[in-house]
Design a protein around this motif. Structure first.
Motif, short mmCIF file in Angstrom:
data_model
loop_
_atom_site.label_atom_id
_atom_site.label_comp_id
_atom_site.label_asym_id
_atom_site.label_seq_id
_atom_site.Cartn_x
_atom_site.Cartn_y
_atom_site.Cartn_z
N HIS A 12 0.83 -1.21 0.00
CA HIS A 12 0.00 0.00 0.00
C HIS A 12 0.86 1.25 0.00
N HIS A 14 1.60 5.27 -2.45
CA HIS A 14 1.14 6.27 -3.42
C HIS A 14 2.35 7.05 -3.92
N LYS A 109 -8.99 -0.30 -5.35
CA LYS A 109 -8.72 0.63 -4.24
C LYS A 109 -9.90 1.58 -4.12
N HIS A 163 -4.30 0.68 7.22
CA HIS A 163 -3.83 1.49 8.35
C HIS A 163 -4.19 0.89 9.71
N ASP A 213 2.51 3.38 2.85
CA ASP A 213 1.71 4.58 2.61
C ASP A 213 2.58 5.83 2.47
ZN LIG Z 1 -3.01 5.27 1.37
#
Ligand SMILES: [Zn+2]
Length: 252
Positions: A12, A14, A109, A163, A213
């Motif tokens: 996970h 970005h 997602k 998370h 993340d």
């Molecule tokens: Zn994220």
């Protein structure tokens, strides 16, 4: 092989790529792909599942962002894709039908808070689509107390509530009748000093995945690597569980 030599899979993350919708970088927090790759290399993280920041933080150009990342992943061995669903944009479902067949696409997602829709309103639409395809859905946490009911109804879906950082995550995973709710350790909430250990004590290790993340890769890896848990559990979280869930990561 020592644990530090293990090729870790980041489930996970970005990145920014020059879109006008990219979030602003600062001197102390950067999101460019070259910058992130350096951190991955130092932390021996070999493969990463991404959605672009522009595609999850805004709903203005989700389809364009999906196309961009689909092609980038096909061209870049270490990059894997999460195809972003915006449930009010039909074209994102059409894209997902095609992209889920890509060897580089890990699943769907969704980010209901940033895309500003009610997950309760659109859950059936999204999760039934995933269920028909046996797809993995990586969701930003939202209405976690509702998720076991959806996971039970759509039992071919695998739902990753991102998370790990609250007891609610653990409750949701434990409550799902068919064991099809998971979580990832991405984000700073996993730095709570007993959250991972507490989760393992209640739900075991098989449904916990590693992620960054975008936070410092070595910091996130170290949270698992130096946790007071058995080495086999660390290997599962850092790599093996991701491959079990997404067999296309086998050579990652
Ligand atoms: Zn994220």
């Amino acid at each position: 092989m020592s644990l530090s030599e293990l090729n870790v899979i980041d489930f996970h993350s970005h990145f920014n790529h020059g879109s006008p919708l990219d979030p602003a970088e600062t001197e102390i927090y950067k999101f460019g792909l070259d910058f992130l790759k350096k951190g991955y290399d130092y932390a021996n993280i070999s493969s990463v599942g991404f959605s672009t920041y522009a595609g999850v933080l805004s709903n203005k150009e989700v389809a364009e962002e999906n196309d961009y990342l689909y092609n980038l992943a096909l061209d870049t061995p270490w990059i894997y894709q999460w195809v972003v669903i915006e449930p009010r944009h039909e074209e994102t479902f059409e894209q997902a039908k095609k992209m889920l067949d890509s060897p580089k696409c890990l699943g769907l997602k969704i980010h209901s808070p940033c895309h500003e829709y009610s997950i309760a309103e659109y859950a059936d639409k999204i999760f039934s689509f995933a269920d028909e395809r046996g797809a993995v859905v990586l969701m930003h946490p939202d209405r976690m107390e509702l998720m076991p009911e959806y996971a039970d109804r759509y039992k071919n879906m695998k739902l990753v509530i991102a998370h790990l950082g609250t007891v609610d995550h653990v409750n949701a995973i434990e409550t799902a009748k068919y064991g099809n709710i998971y979580t990832d350790t991405s984000g700073v909430a996993s730095s709570n000093n007993n959250i991972l250990e507490y989760a393992i004590s209640r739900i075991g290790t098989d449904r916990i995945l590693f992620g960054t993340d975008t936070y410092a890769a070595g910091f996130q890896r170290g949270r698992i690597e130096y946790a007071p848990i058995p080495e086999q559990d660390k290997i599962k979280i850092l790599r093996e569980n991701a491959i079990t869930l997404c067999p296309q990561l086998k050579n990652a």
